[in-house]
Design a protein around this motif. Structure first.
Motif, PDB file in Angstrom:
ATOM      1  N   ALA A 203       0.861  -1.177   0.000  1.00  0.00           N
ATOM      2  CA  ALA A 203       0.000   0.000   0.000  1.00  0.00           C
ATOM      3  C   ALA A 203       0.897   1.225   0.000  1.00  0.00           C
ATOM      4  CB  ALA A 203      -0.922   0.011   1.217  1.00  0.00           C
TER       5      ALA A 203
ATOM      6  N   LYS B 182      -6.739   8.665   3.028  1.00  0.00           N
ATOM      7  CA  LYS B 182      -6.133   7.420   2.527  1.00  0.00           C
ATOM      8  C   LYS B 182      -6.524   6.206   3.362  1.00  0.00           C
ATOM      9  CE  LYS B 182      -3.700   9.569  -0.660  1.00  0.00           C
ATOM     10  NZ  LYS B 182      -3.971   9.397  -2.097  1.00  0.00           N
TER      11      LYS B 182
ATOM     12  N   LEU C 107      -6.433  -0.630   6.582  1.00  0.00           N
ATOM     13  CA  LEU C 107      -5.403  -1.615   6.222  1.00  0.00           C
ATOM     14  C   LEU C 107      -4.844  -2.279   7.470  1.00  0.00           C
ATOM     15  CD1 LEU C 107      -3.585  -2.930   4.066  1.00  0.00           C
ATOM     16  CD2 LEU C 107      -1.964  -1.061   4.475  1.00  0.00           C
TER      17      LEU C 107
ATOM     18  N   HIS D 214       3.563  -1.249   3.934  1.00  0.00           N
ATOM     19  CA  HIS D 214       2.836   0.013   3.912  1.00  0.00           C
ATOM     20  C   HIS D 214       3.852   1.145   3.786  1.00  0.00           C
ATOM     21  CE1 HIS D 214      -0.821   2.304   5.809  1.00  0.00           C
ATOM     22  NE2 HIS D 214      -0.474   2.764   4.626  1.00  0.00           N
TER      23      HIS D 214
ATOM     24  N   VAL E 139      -2.632  -2.584  -2.652  1.00  0.00           N
ATOM     25  CA  VAL E 139      -3.847  -2.381  -1.861  1.00  0.00           C
ATOM     26  C   VAL E 139      -4.080  -0.875  -1.777  1.00  0.00           C
ATOM     27  CG1 VAL E 139      -5.042  -2.809   0.305  1.00  0.00           C
ATOM     28  CG2 VAL E 139      -3.348  -4.452  -0.522  1.00  0.00           C
ATOM     29  N   HIS E 140      -5.272  -0.455  -2.188  1.00  0.00           N
ATOM     30  CA  HIS E 140      -5.573   0.980  -2.215  1.00  0.00           C
ATOM     31  C   HIS E 140      -6.864   1.215  -1.443  1.00  0.00           C
ATOM     32  CE1 HIS E 140      -4.919   5.002  -3.630  1.00  0.00           C
ATOM     33  NE2 HIS E 140      -6.157   5.069  -4.070  1.00  0.00           N
TER      34      HIS E 140
END
Length: 320
Positions: free
Chosen positions: A147, A155, A160, A177, A222-223
């Motif tokens: 991410a 965000k 996450l 991340h 991953v967004h």
């Protein structure tokens, strides 16, 4: 045109911010450098220019209003960001005034058009952002997910982290991340998650090239964003043939398409964890997401974006 026009690109963030606004401003400056004299600044200092291209209706509102008041004939293109489209133009008077001042509006994906009124849509064009091609590396045995985005509310980094905690201990998934923490409590949450969840790793902020290499090495991006105008990292992933596990928000739908299968409800950590597990456990599903992203890749070439940006400038400078 015998003399190259002077174009001021107003960006609320410059190189030190290392964020999407700056990257758009910098890229557009390079695209226009062959046909115009380009300056990138946070505001307008009163110097003469033939056109202004401003990013962010709210944060560039002062520069837009100053130029429109001082030089009403000078054309202004306003590039609408995610917070503009999905929040500020409804809530903020300065942002709405920027819309009125602009000669041309630009949105960064088609879903944003639906958020504008008829008068605004009539002067709006879509310019999809781009990225150079950086092909993915050979995948590792673990299912490495990355991410990329500064840790801030829009965000949604906490989703996450919460999803990582929900994954079983024996999962092959590993999460990296990347992004600076723009709030101390988010930095603390990331450190706490690392201490309690070995499969989650927060690297902090990295230079863009390093972040892109992480994306290219990953099995998926991953967004998690709750609000996006058209995320550059999604485009970078697609250009690396890396599939995306994305929140179902307008900005992602506008880039990946309504039929894309890799969405989860924004803010739903349980759904994100389930999507990550499915991606890791079902090679056919992962391959389908990769194939869907590959079909979108031709939309995001630098050549296509450069032509759109140069056409925008030509239209701004055309006689009325």
């Amino acid at each position: 045109m015998s003399k190259r026009p002077r174009v001021l690109i107003v960006s609320p963030a410059l190189a030190d911010a290392n964020n999407g606004n700056w990257r758009t401003a910098s890229r557009w400056g390079r695209f226009l450098a062959g046909v115009a004299e380009v300056e990138i600044a946070r505001g307008w200092d009163g110097a003469a220019c033939d056109a202004m291209i401003a990013l962010h209706a709210r944060r560039s509102a002062e520069a837009i209003a100053q130029l429109r008041a001082a030089r009403p004939a000078c054309p202004i293109a306003l590039v609408l960001t995610g917070t503009d489209v999905y929040r500020d133009i409804e809530e903020n008077e300065a942002a709405r005034h920027s819309l009125q001042c602009a000669s041309q509006l630009v949105v960064l994906q088609r879903d944003a058009l639906d958020r504008l009124g008829a008068d605004e849509r009539a002067k709006t064009r879509v310019i999809l952002q781009s990225a150079t091609r950086l092909r993915r590396h050979a995948a590792s045995r673990t299912v490495d997910l990355v991410a990329v985005g500064h840790l801030r509310e829009e965000k949604d980094p906490l989703t996450l982290m919460a999803a990582a905690r929900r994954l079983p201990a024996d999962t092959p998934i590993r999460i990296v991340h990347i992004g600076e923490a723009l709030a101390p409590e988010l930095a603390e949450a990331a450190r706490r998650t690392m201490a309690e969840c070995p499969l989650y790793r927060w690297l902090g902020g990295l230079p863009r090239d390093a972040a892109r290499r992480w994306i290219a090495r990953a099995r998926a991006l991953v967004h998690m964003s709750r609000m996006e105008g058209g995320a550059q990292v999604v485009i970078e992933a697609v250009r690396s043939r890396v599939p995306v596990l994305a929140s179902r928000i307008g900005g992602n739908l506008g880039l990946l398409g309504a039929e894309y299968e890799g969405y989860f409800p924004a803010g739903d950590a349980a759904a994100l964890a389930a999507l990550m597990e499915r991606f890791a456990a079902e090679p056919a599903f992962a391959a389908r997401l990769a194939a869907q992203c590959a079909l979108r890749e031709p939309l995001f070439t630098p050549e296509a974006e450069r032509e759109c940006v140069r056409r925008l400038l030509r239209d701004l400078l055309a006689p009325p």
